[in-house]
Design an enzyme around this catalytic site. Sequence first.
Site, PDB file in Angstrom:
ATOM      1  CB  SER A 167      -1.093  -0.051   1.218  1.00 46.83           C
ATOM      2  OG  SER A 167      -1.637  -1.138   1.768  1.00 46.83           O
TER       3      SER A 167
HETATM    4  N1  SAH Z   1      -1.241  -4.695   4.209  1.00 44.38           N
HETATM    5  C1  SAH Z   1      -0.954  -4.724   2.962  1.00 44.38           C
HETATM    6  C2  SAH Z   1      -0.889  -4.719   1.488  1.00 44.38           C
HETATM    7  C3  SAH Z   1      -1.858  -5.547   0.812  1.00 44.38           C
HETATM    8  S1  SAH Z   1      -2.378  -5.895  -0.340  1.00 44.38           S
HETATM    9  C4  SAH Z   1       1.051  -4.147   3.134  1.00 44.38           C
HETATM   10  O1  SAH Z   1       1.580  -3.452   3.471  1.00 44.38           O
HETATM   11  O2  SAH Z   1       1.662  -4.760   1.777  1.00 44.38           O
HETATM   12  C5  SAH Z   1      -3.826  -6.445  -0.204  1.00 44.38           C
HETATM   13  C6  SAH Z   1      -3.386  -8.396   0.151  1.00 44.38           C
HETATM   14  O3  SAH Z   1      -5.183  -9.054   0.661  1.00 44.38           O
HETATM   15  C7  SAH Z   1      -2.778  -8.963  -0.811  1.00 44.38           C
HETATM   16  O4  SAH Z   1      -2.044  -9.590  -0.215  1.00 44.38           O
HETATM   17  C8  SAH Z   1      -4.073 -10.224  -1.089  1.00 44.38           C
HETATM   18  O5  SAH Z   1      -3.275 -11.124  -1.163  1.00 44.38           O
HETATM   19  C9  SAH Z   1      -4.420  -9.999   0.241  1.00 44.38           C
HETATM   20  N2  SAH Z   1      -6.124 -10.373   0.532  1.00 44.38           N
HETATM   21  C10 SAH Z   1      -7.375 -10.807  -0.425  1.00 44.38           C
HETATM   22  N3  SAH Z   1      -8.156 -11.551   0.149  1.00 44.38           N
HETATM   23  C11 SAH Z   1      -7.634 -11.963   1.418  1.00 44.38           C
HETATM   24  C12 SAH Z   1      -8.808 -12.490   2.239  1.00 44.38           C
HETATM   25  N4  SAH Z   1      -9.693 -13.234   1.894  1.00 44.38           N
HETATM   26  N5  SAH Z   1      -8.037 -12.625   3.004  1.00 44.38           N
HETATM   27  C13 SAH Z   1      -6.340 -12.705   3.254  1.00 44.38           C
HETATM   28  N6  SAH Z   1      -5.582 -11.905   2.528  1.00 44.38           N
HETATM   29  C14 SAH Z   1      -6.565 -11.875   1.367  1.00 44.38           C
END
Ligand code: SAH
Length: 217
Positions: A65
């Site tokens: 992010s």
């Molecule tokens: N917090 C992260 C950014 C995440 S982007 C950071 O600091 O880098 C969003 C993430 O959510 C992705 O890695 C995606 O694979 C995950 N995601 C999407 N749906 C999800 C779910 N149902 N459960 C767990 N993770 C999920």
Amino acid sequence: MQEDNYRHKGMRRNLVEEIKNKGISDENVLNAINNVPRHVFLDSSFLEFAYQDKAFPIGSGQTISQPFTVAFQSSLLEIKKSMKVLEIGTGSGYQACVLAEMGAKVFTIERQRKLYAKTKPFLAKFPYRIMTFLGDGYKGLPTYGPFDRILITAAAPEIPQTLIDQLKTDGMMVIPLSENESSQTMLRLTKQEDGSLKREEYGDFKFVPMLKNLGDD
Ligand code: SAH
């Protein structure tokens, strides 16, 4: 792990200034952004991008992010020392480290096997209280809850009731809710004594989608 030298620290101080100018005033958040070396979460060849206030691809179609978004969500959470925080969407692990640096005990879930396999051992190198899980974030972690705070870092199509059930009374959930196709409304939900939710809105953001079940996509 990549080194963290004076040049990185200088770039980080500039990033903190930029985020401050964009309206983040919570000192605990600004300190954490200043202390967590964002460049180690990216491939070393992308150093120049690490301290720009931009989201960046981390593989498997996912992104780390934007620092402002991390700071914004972190300040909405009003973290106090030793709070139990559940994060949905581990991704690179950067947001988890920022929360841990703020003093939280972090439980983070990722649904993509490849990302989980990469991020879990990486996060273990930090001196933080972070537990990393492979799973479907919609289900949460019933055996580890209830949580003081829940942070969703993917675009949620609805407010997951299962996660609300894992929130303590007076606990808060920060969730980017997809109310239209192109962007999400940042919401802060506070669980009241009677179980109902107080709802506060904080503008439009853009996240990758929160998907159901485990994935290799
Ligand atoms: N917090 C992260 C950014 C995440 S982007 C950071 O600091 O880098 C969003 C993430 O959510 C992705 O890695 C995606 O694979 C995950 N995601 C999407 N749906 C999800 C779910 N149902 N459960 C767990 N993770 C999920």
